[in-house]
Write an enzyme that holds these catalytic residues in place. Structure first.
Site, PDB file in Angstrom:
ATOM      1  N   ASN A   1       0.861  -1.187   0.000  1.00  0.00           N
ATOM      2  CA  ASN A   1       0.000   0.000   0.000  1.00  0.00           C
ATOM      3  C   ASN A   1       0.897   1.236   0.000  1.00  0.00           C
ATOM      4  O   ASN A   1       1.494   1.577   1.014  1.00  0.00           O
ATOM      5  CB  ASN A   1      -0.910  -0.010   1.228  1.00  0.00           C
ATOM      6  CG  ASN A   1      -1.783   1.232   1.321  1.00  0.00           C
ATOM      7  OD1 ASN A   1      -1.899   2.007   0.374  1.00  0.00           O
ATOM      8  ND2 ASN A   1      -2.404   1.431   2.469  1.00  0.00           N
ATOM      9  N   TRP A   2       0.969   1.891  -1.157  1.00  0.00           N
ATOM     10  CA  TRP A   2       1.847   3.050  -1.275  1.00  0.00           C
ATOM     11  C   TRP A   2       1.263   4.303  -0.617  1.00  0.00           C
ATOM     12  O   TRP A   2       1.960   5.299  -0.461  1.00  0.00           O
ATOM     13  CB  TRP A   2       2.135   3.324  -2.758  1.00  0.00           C
ATOM     14  CG  TRP A   2       3.267   2.497  -3.296  1.00  0.00           C
ATOM     15  CD1 TRP A   2       3.774   1.349  -2.762  1.00  0.00           C
ATOM     16  CD2 TRP A   2       4.031   2.774  -4.474  1.00  0.00           C
ATOM     17  NE1 TRP A   2       4.801   0.882  -3.542  1.00  0.00           N
ATOM     18  CE2 TRP A   2       4.981   1.728  -4.604  1.00  0.00           C
ATOM     19  CE3 TRP A   2       3.995   3.768  -5.441  1.00  0.00           C
ATOM     20  CZ2 TRP A   2       5.899   1.687  -5.660  1.00  0.00           C
ATOM     21  CZ3 TRP A   2       4.905   3.715  -6.491  1.00  0.00           C
ATOM     22  CH2 TRP A   2       5.845   2.690  -6.592  1.00  0.00           C
ATOM     23  N   LYS A   3      -0.026   4.257  -0.290  1.00  0.00           N
ATOM     24  CA  LYS A   3      -0.695   5.418   0.311  1.00  0.00           C
ATOM     25  C   LYS A   3      -0.483   6.646  -0.591  1.00  0.00           C
ATOM     26  O   LYS A   3      -0.440   6.498  -1.816  1.00  0.00           O
ATOM     27  CB  LYS A   3      -0.209   5.630   1.745  1.00  0.00           C
ATOM     28  CG  LYS A   3      -0.360   4.363   2.596  1.00  0.00           C
ATOM     29  CD  LYS A   3      -0.075   4.580   4.047  1.00  0.00           C
ATOM     30  CE  LYS A   3      -0.248   3.271   4.803  1.00  0.00           C
ATOM     31  NZ  LYS A   3      -0.086   3.434   6.261  1.00  0.00           N
TER      32      LYS A   3
ATOM     33  N   HIS B   1      -9.519   0.941   5.135  1.00  0.00           N
ATOM     34  CA  HIS B   1      -8.256   1.145   5.847  1.00  0.00           C
ATOM     35  C   HIS B   1      -8.506   2.086   7.022  1.00  0.00           C
ATOM     36  O   HIS B   1      -9.322   2.999   6.944  1.00  0.00           O
ATOM     37  CB  HIS B   1      -7.214   1.738   4.903  1.00  0.00           C
ATOM     38  CG  HIS B   1      -5.826   1.698   5.446  1.00  0.00           C
ATOM     39  ND1 HIS B   1      -5.371   2.621   6.365  1.00  0.00           N
ATOM     40  CD2 HIS B   1      -4.791   0.839   5.219  1.00  0.00           C
ATOM     41  CE1 HIS B   1      -4.115   2.331   6.674  1.00  0.00           C
ATOM     42  NE2 HIS B   1      -3.739   1.265   6.000  1.00  0.00           N
TER      43      HIS B   1
ATOM     44  N   GLU C   1      -6.991   4.506   8.111  1.00  0.00           N
ATOM     45  CA  GLU C   1      -6.811   5.922   7.795  1.00  0.00           C
ATOM     46  C   GLU C   1      -8.058   6.505   7.147  1.00  0.00           C
ATOM     47  O   GLU C   1      -8.316   7.706   7.262  1.00  0.00           O
ATOM     48  CB  GLU C   1      -5.583   6.087   6.896  1.00  0.00           C
ATOM     49  CG  GLU C   1      -4.286   5.770   7.633  1.00  0.00           C
ATOM     50  CD  GLU C   1      -3.104   5.488   6.727  1.00  0.00           C
ATOM     51  OE1 GLU C   1      -2.031   5.169   7.259  1.00  0.00           O
ATOM     52  OE2 GLU C   1      -3.266   5.574   5.486  1.00  0.00           O
TER      53      GLU C   1
ATOM     54  N   GLU D   1      -5.222  -5.101  10.705  1.00  0.00           N
ATOM     55  CA  GLU D   1      -4.200  -4.101  10.997  1.00  0.00           C
ATOM     56  C   GLU D   1      -4.522  -3.396  12.299  1.00  0.00           C
ATOM     57  O   GLU D   1      -5.404  -2.524  12.335  1.00  0.00           O
ATOM     58  CB  GLU D   1      -4.133  -3.060   9.877  1.00  0.00           C
ATOM     59  CG  GLU D   1      -3.631  -3.586   8.550  1.00  0.00           C
ATOM     60  CD  GLU D   1      -3.219  -2.444   7.640  1.00  0.00           C
ATOM     61  OE1 GLU D   1      -2.056  -2.417   7.232  1.00  0.00           O
ATOM     62  OE2 GLU D   1      -4.050  -1.567   7.350  1.00  0.00           O
TER      63      GLU D   1
ATOM     64  N   GLY E   1       2.413   2.297  10.649  1.00  0.00           N
ATOM     65  CA  GLY E   1       3.338   3.399  10.456  1.00  0.00           C
ATOM     66  C   GLY E   1       4.069   3.849  11.703  1.00  0.00           C
ATOM     67  O   GLY E   1       4.735   4.886  11.696  1.00  0.00           O
TER      68      GLY E   1
ATOM     69  N   SER F   1       3.370  -2.157  10.218  1.00  0.00           N
ATOM     70  CA  SER F   1       4.836  -2.081  10.319  1.00  0.00           C
ATOM     71  C   SER F   1       5.510  -3.407   9.979  1.00  0.00           C
ATOM     72  O   SER F   1       6.489  -3.805  10.623  1.00  0.00           O
ATOM     73  CB  SER F   1       5.261  -1.591  11.704  1.00  0.00           C
ATOM     74  OG  SER F   1       4.754  -0.286  11.945  1.00  0.00           O
TER      75      SER F   1
ATOM     76  N   GLY G   1       3.098  -1.412   4.228  1.00  0.00           N
ATOM     77  CA  GLY G   1       3.077   0.017   3.972  1.00  0.00           C
ATOM     78  C   GLY G   1       4.399   0.515   3.438  1.00  0.00           C
ATOM     79  O   GLY G   1       4.755   0.295   2.285  1.00  0.00           O
ATOM     80  N   GLY G   2       5.161   1.201   4.283  1.00  0.00           N
ATOM     81  CA  GLY G   2       6.388   1.852   3.855  1.00  0.00           C
ATOM     82  C   GLY G   2       7.384   0.945   3.166  1.00  0.00           C
ATOM     83  O   GLY G   2       8.070   1.369   2.222  1.00  0.00           O
TER      84      GLY G   2
END
Length: 250
Positions: free
Chosen positions: A12-14, A98, A100, A168, A174, A213, A234-235
């Site tokens: 997920n590049w967000k 998600h 967010e 999640e 994150g 994470s 994620g990252g």
């Protein structure tokens, strides 16, 4: 019950990635590491990169998806993207619910259910996210939250082909923190049990991802937990070598 489902590692590049970031997509898609893995690989990119990434990866093991969709097919919804637009851009999956989106945009379970239905109508696989906040975990409410989110976010006709569940814990997204292995095992076993009560034996093939994470240094331990059928990353998915290192666990 059926056999163990093939794992899925989804990135997920967000709200990250410009056109030059497609080089990372190209590296993943062309990698011999990915070709050798027993895994389905997916990267959900911003809408601006969706079609370019999908065309670039055509004929490779890497699939491309989107990060959200509107529940309506079209209309006066400035700035939104419909599931059919994602499919038309050659995307195969879409993330819905998600944390967010749930928290920042106040999306509730009913809204996420409607988005899941829309995704299915357009032939997309929906990755439905669920998870508790730190306050809910400290209040011993984790399983109650998961039960409520599963019940409210999933339509009655989901299948192992058109739906993936991503657990999640909100407090781990994150932050560099991850749930303990015991907590992950408990949550995923509970999710599997809830699905088996509501649906037929096909639920045994529905993939349950862990997110929060996930990175190369902890992926092997997490992805070997029972009922964990992959990861929502994620990252670490922004860098080809990190994403491939997670895929290589399989």
């Amino acid at each position: 019950m059926g056999s163990v489902p093939k794992p899925l590692v989804a990135g997920n590049w967000k709200m990250n990635g410009l056109r030059d970031s497609l080089a990372q997509i190209e590296k993943v898609a062309a990698s011999e590491v990915l070709a050798a893995c027993n895994v389905d690989a997916l990267i959900c990119v911003p809408a601006t990169l969706l079609h370019s990434a999908a065309v670039m990866t055509a004929g490779t093991p890497l699939r491309i998806g989107a990060q959200d969709c509107h529940h309506q097919e079209g209309g006066a919804y400035t700035g939104d993207i419909s599931a059919s637009m994602i499919a038309d851009s050659l995307g195969s999956h879409v993330i819905v619910g998600h944390s967010e989106r749930r928290m920042g945009y106040r999306e509730d379970d009913a809204s996420i259910r409607s988005k899941t239905v829309a995704a299915h109508k357009s032939g997309l696989t929906a990755i439905v996210c669920i998870g508790e906040t730190e306050e809910e975990r400290l209040g011993d409410q984790t399983l109650d939250v998961l039960r409520r989110q599963l019940a409210g976010s999933l339509p009655d006709d989901v299948t192992a082909e058109n739906t993936v569940i991503a657990y999640e814990p909100v407090w781990a997204i994150g932050t560099g923190r991850t749930a303990s292995i015991a907590d992950i095992a408990e949550a995923h076993a509970f999710i599997r049990s809830e699905l088996s009560h509501r649906y037929d034996d096909e639920c045994s093939l529905m993939r349950l991802l862990y997110g929060g994470s996930v990175k190369p240094s902890n992926a092997a331990e997490i992805l070997r937990v029972e009922n964990v059928n992959g990861a929502l990353v994620g990252g670490a998915s922004l860098v080809a070598s990190d994403f491939l290192a997670i895929c290589s666990v399989y």
